[in-house]
Design a protein around this motif. Structure first.
Motif, PDB file in Angstrom:
ATOM      1  N   LEU A  25      91.642  17.094   7.822  1.00 33.86           N
ATOM      2  CA  LEU A  25      91.019  16.625   9.145  1.00 33.86           C
ATOM      3  C   LEU A  25      89.643  16.803   9.061  1.00 33.86           C
ATOM      4  N   LEU A  26      88.825  15.625   9.350  1.00 33.73           N
ATOM      5  CA  LEU A  26      87.410  15.944   9.505  1.00 33.73           C
ATOM      6  C   LEU A  26      87.059  15.386  10.947  1.00 33.73           C
ATOM      7  N   PHE A  27      86.088  16.219  11.561  1.00 34.36           N
ATOM      8  CA  PHE A  27      85.616  15.852  12.743  1.00 34.36           C
ATOM      9  C   PHE A  27      84.038  16.295  13.009  1.00 34.36           C
ATOM     10  N   THR A  28      83.554  15.481  13.935  1.00 36.02           N
ATOM     11  CA  THR A  28      82.169  15.843  14.495  1.00 36.02           C
ATOM     12  C   THR A  28      82.332  15.974  16.040  1.00 36.02           C
ATOM     13  N   TRP A  29      81.541  16.668  16.706  1.00 35.38           N
ATOM     14  CA  TRP A  29      81.458  17.061  18.267  1.00 35.38           C
ATOM     15  C   TRP A  29      80.313  17.298  18.838  1.00 35.38           C
ATOM     16  N   PHE A  30      80.388  17.009  19.978  1.00 35.25           N
ATOM     17  CA  PHE A  30      79.276  17.337  20.850  1.00 35.25           C
ATOM     18  C   PHE A  30      79.891  18.039  22.182  1.00 35.25           C
ATOM     19  N   LEU A  31      79.359  19.391  22.309  1.00 36.31           N
ATOM     20  CA  LEU A  31      79.685  20.220  23.360  1.00 36.31           C
ATOM     21  C   LEU A  31      78.393  20.415  24.196  1.00 36.31           C
ATOM     22  N   ASP A  32      78.548  19.826  25.465  1.00 37.54           N
ATOM     23  CA  ASP A  32      77.449  20.042  26.462  1.00 37.54           C
ATOM     24  C   ASP A  32      77.003  21.671  26.554  1.00 37.54           C
ATOM     25  N   SER A  43      86.585   3.109  28.751  1.00 26.32           N
ATOM     26  CA  SER A  43      85.727   1.813  29.137  1.00 26.32           C
ATOM     27  C   SER A  43      84.552   1.982  29.843  1.00 26.32           C
ATOM     28  N   GLU A  44      84.079   1.073  30.215  1.00 31.13           N
ATOM     29  CA  GLU A  44      82.872   0.862  31.174  1.00 31.13           C
ATOM     30  C   GLU A  44      81.649   1.719  30.827  1.00 31.13           C
ATOM     31  N   LYS A  45      81.226   2.373  31.790  1.00 38.42           N
ATOM     32  CA  LYS A  45      80.086   3.341  31.661  1.00 38.42           C
ATOM     33  C   LYS A  45      80.472   4.517  30.847  1.00 38.42           C
ATOM     34  N   GLU A  46      81.634   5.092  30.804  1.00 36.42           N
ATOM     35  CA  GLU A  46      82.210   6.230  29.897  1.00 36.42           C
ATOM     36  C   GLU A  46      82.458   5.699  28.386  1.00 36.42           C
ATOM     37  N   ASP A  99      72.960  12.728  22.716  1.00 36.98           N
ATOM     38  CA  ASP A  99      73.013  13.918  23.640  1.00 36.98           C
ATOM     39  C   ASP A  99      73.570  13.501  25.047  1.00 36.98           C
ATOM     40  N   PHE A 100      73.688  11.940  25.551  1.00 36.34           N
ATOM     41  CA  PHE A 100      74.334  11.548  26.605  1.00 36.34           C
ATOM     42  C   PHE A 100      75.618  11.256  26.563  1.00 36.34           C
ATOM     43  N   ASP A 101      76.415  11.045  27.463  1.00 31.01           N
ATOM     44  CA  ASP A 101      77.863  10.647  27.539  1.00 31.01           C
ATOM     45  C   ASP A 101      78.143   9.543  28.375  1.00 31.01           C
ATOM     46  N   THR A 102      77.244   8.865  29.297  1.00 30.48           N
ATOM     47  CA  THR A 102      77.615   7.847  30.221  1.00 30.48           C
ATOM     48  C   THR A 102      76.425   6.764  29.997  1.00 30.48           C
ATOM     49  N   TYR A 118      78.328  -1.165  12.289  1.00 28.80           N
ATOM     50  CA  TYR A 118      77.554  -0.317  13.255  1.00 28.80           C
ATOM     51  C   TYR A 118      77.466  -0.678  14.615  1.00 28.80           C
ATOM     52  N   PHE A 119      77.645   0.165  15.730  1.00 31.56           N
ATOM     53  CA  PHE A 119      77.549  -0.073  16.929  1.00 31.56           C
ATOM     54  C   PHE A 119      77.526   1.227  17.671  1.00 31.56           C
ATOM     55  N   GLY A 120      76.948   1.289  18.792  1.00 32.28           N
ATOM     56  CA  GLY A 120      76.967   2.430  19.661  1.00 32.28           C
ATOM     57  C   GLY A 120      77.560   2.077  21.008  1.00 32.28           C
ATOM     58  N   ALA A 121      78.233   2.907  21.755  1.00 35.24           N
ATOM     59  CA  ALA A 121      78.923   2.715  22.666  1.00 35.24           C
ATOM     60  C   ALA A 121      78.528   3.731  24.074  1.00 35.24           C
ATOM     61  N   ASN A 122      79.002   3.183  25.192  1.00 34.22           N
ATOM     62  CA  ASN A 122      78.428   4.091  26.418  1.00 34.22           C
ATOM     63  C   ASN A 122      78.823   5.607  26.271  1.00 34.22           C
ATOM     64  N   ASN A 123      79.755   6.222  25.494  1.00 37.26           N
ATOM     65  CA  ASN A 123      80.046   7.453  25.409  1.00 37.26           C
ATOM     66  C   ASN A 123      79.058   8.300  24.714  1.00 37.26           C
ATOM     67  N   GLY A 124      78.076   7.610  24.281  1.00 38.06           N
ATOM     68  CA  GLY A 124      76.867   8.274  23.510  1.00 38.06           C
ATOM     69  C   GLY A 124      77.057   8.294  22.024  1.00 38.06           C
TER      70      GLY A 124
END
Length: 539
Positions: free
Chosen positions: A467-474, A70-73, A114-117, A89-95
């Protein structure tokens, strides 16, 4: 019987030509909006916030989708939009930008930025081809489409503006994308075509933060506003490198918290632009000259003159203007002509209680849907008599409502909350089938190895044992993979290519007590195999 051919005289042809010159047909937008009930911010090109359908008459939920945080994350500040095939379609604060199935609320595809907050404020624009355009806090404008395989959205093109983005995109008739960025400038971007990438065509500098999104009229005039307290009418250049022509400006008399603009301009069919400022005043401007037609200071008179109005307006077919204020009131305002000029009066109002940051959606039966800062969503009916609207229904979420609703043709209403959930309301539809597997959803955690470690975000979709997935690793970027599920165990593999690692990443893990723990192997990092550990939580 023979009919004589119709012959147009030179006089008639001359009159027709003169009419076309005086009243030209609106140009066709080369980047046309999707033929869907709600394909862009505020529903249409003029940002009127009106839907030609009836909305839900009760707070019955069809489904709820959660980002897991929730919130910023993980809160949702953007508005949902609807694609030509019904995708939400929508975007969230988790990037993460999500594409959901409208029937079940399950993930069709996703794309991690690329951002997550506090990462995505931009509401998307969907065109007729199903391409989705948005800006993000990572400084990029993306054009995305559904993947040919897997669940990670395909990037049609992207461009990095080098600064964060809070506004939503629009398009001019020649196909130029317009968006505002946090360097206080609006950009005109030529989308990628063929082998030519997206390019900045023009740039217009304001003197304040840009939260307000651009609005484009059918003649190509671009209307923008800034926290510098000004509304600008712009004529974009025909060619790259040429200057933007300012047709007119209007100043509220203040800036930032005392007169800046945070909501988007809306235009009616009579040549009036409506926008409200942080000074608590709603302004009605002539679109050709920028002259003030009338103003309404109800929010200011209620004692709110700083950060007073975040809400964009909705425009009724009778030109009644609906908006919410920081004082917690929803207003229905209409122009009035008098002996001493034109003014405006409130036909009715409805007290939500807390302040209002979201914008109203108006349906064809006069119901207004809007949320408040304490997380309560309201369906409001105009009064049959008197000046006080009445609540048709209310629904409490667990987060502030900044997101404004979208309405589907089947009467399903979608709205996001800072509690990290997207809600789908429909009074008549049955509940969505609960068919997702235990691995499906958004997961957050850490990857640790001798070479590098970082936070990771993963979107998983389980279909039976697949299982299908997409990921982002810093530090490593984004990717996608596939795997198999056996009970509470998963096995997966994917190609990886970073500055230090190229090859195949494979791993196996176990789901226990809401956590996935896995051992991950990369076969070639700086010439050697590397083993790391992955830990994920479901929000």
């Amino acid at each position: 019987m023979l009919h004589k051919p119709i012959v147009f005289s030179a006089t008639i042809l001359g009159v027709l030509l003169l009419l076309l010159i005086m009243f030209p047909l609106p140009p066709l937008f080369s980047q046309r909006l999707a033929e869907s009930p709600w394909p862009t911010y505020r529903g249409n090109l003029k940002r009127t916030g009106i839907a030609p359908f009836k909305g839900p008459t009760t707070d019955k939920l069809r489904w709820v989708f959660s980002t897991g945080l929730s919130e910023k994350e993980g809160g949702i500040e953007t508005d949902p939009v609807i694609g030509p095939d019904g995708t939400i379609y929508f975007g969230a604060n988790n990037g993460i930008f999500y594409a959901l199935d409208p029937e079940s609320g399950t993930i069709r595809w996703a794309f991690p930025t690329d951002f997550d907050t506090f990462a995505i404020y931009s509401t998307a624009f969907v065109d007729q081809q199903g391409i989705v355009y948005l800006g993000a806090k990572d400084g990029k404008v993306y054009a995305l489409t559904a993947p040919r395989k897997g669940i990670m959205g395909d990037v049609v093109w992207s461009i990095n503006l080098g600064t964060t983005i809070q506004t939503s995109p629009a398009f001019t008739p020649d196909g130029t994308l317009v968006i505002g960025a946090d360097d206080w400038a609006y950009y005109g971007i030529t989308p990628a075509r063929g082998t030519s990438g997206a390019k900045i065509k023009w740039r217009f500098q304001t003197q304040g933060t840009l939260i307000s999104s651009p609005t484009v009229d059918f003649d190509g005039t671009v209307f923008v506003a800034s926290m510098d307290g000004k509304v600008y009418a712009l004529q974009p250049p025909g060619e790259a490198g040429q200057p933007v022509k300012v047709l007119w400006t209007f100043a509220s008399g203040g800036r930032d918290d005392k007169g800046g603009f945070e909501n988007a301009p809306a235009i009616d069919n009579e040549g009036t632009l409506y926008i409200a400022a942080n000074d608590g005043v709603l302004y009605a401007l002539d679109t050709k000259s920028g002259k003030l037609k009338w103003s309404f200071d109800g929010v200011a008179r209620a004692g709110y003159r700083t950060y007073a109005i975040f809400s964009s307006v909705a425009i009724g077919s009778d030109r009644t203007i609906y908006f919410g204020g920081k004082n917690g009131d929803l207003y229905a305002v209409q122009e009035r002509a008098g002996l001493f000029g034109t003014s405006a009066e409130a036909l009715w109002h409805y007290g939500l209680g807390p302040g209002i940051q979201s914008s109203p959606l108006l349906t064809n039966d006069g119901t207004v849907y809007i949320g408040d800062e304490r997380g309560t969503f309201h369906a409001v009916r105009p009064p049959q008599a008197g000046e006080q609207g009445t609540a048709l229904w209310k629904f409490s979420t667990k987060g502030t409502l900044i997101s404004s609703p979208a309405l589907g043709a089947d009467g399903t209403l979608y709205v996001g909350s800072m509690d990290g959930k997207l809600y789908a309301f429909n009074s008549s539809a049955g509940a969505a089938p609960a068919s997702v597997g235990p691995f499906s959803g958004t997961w957050y955690g850490l990857y640790e190895s001798p070479l590098f470690s970082g936070k990771v975000r993963v979107v998983l979709v389980q279909k039976g044992t697949q299982l299908l997935f997409t990921w982002f690793l810093d530090g490593a970027g984004r990717g996608e993979a596939h795997g198999t599920v056996q009970g509470n165990r998963i096995e997966a593999s994917l190609p990886i290519k970073t500055a230090r690692c190229q090859g195949t990443l494979s791993g196996d893990g176990r789901l226990e007590k809401g956590e996935i723990r896995a051992e991950v192997r990369i076969d070639r990092c700086m010439g050697n195999p590397v083993t790391g550990k992955l830990m994920l939580r479901h929000g």
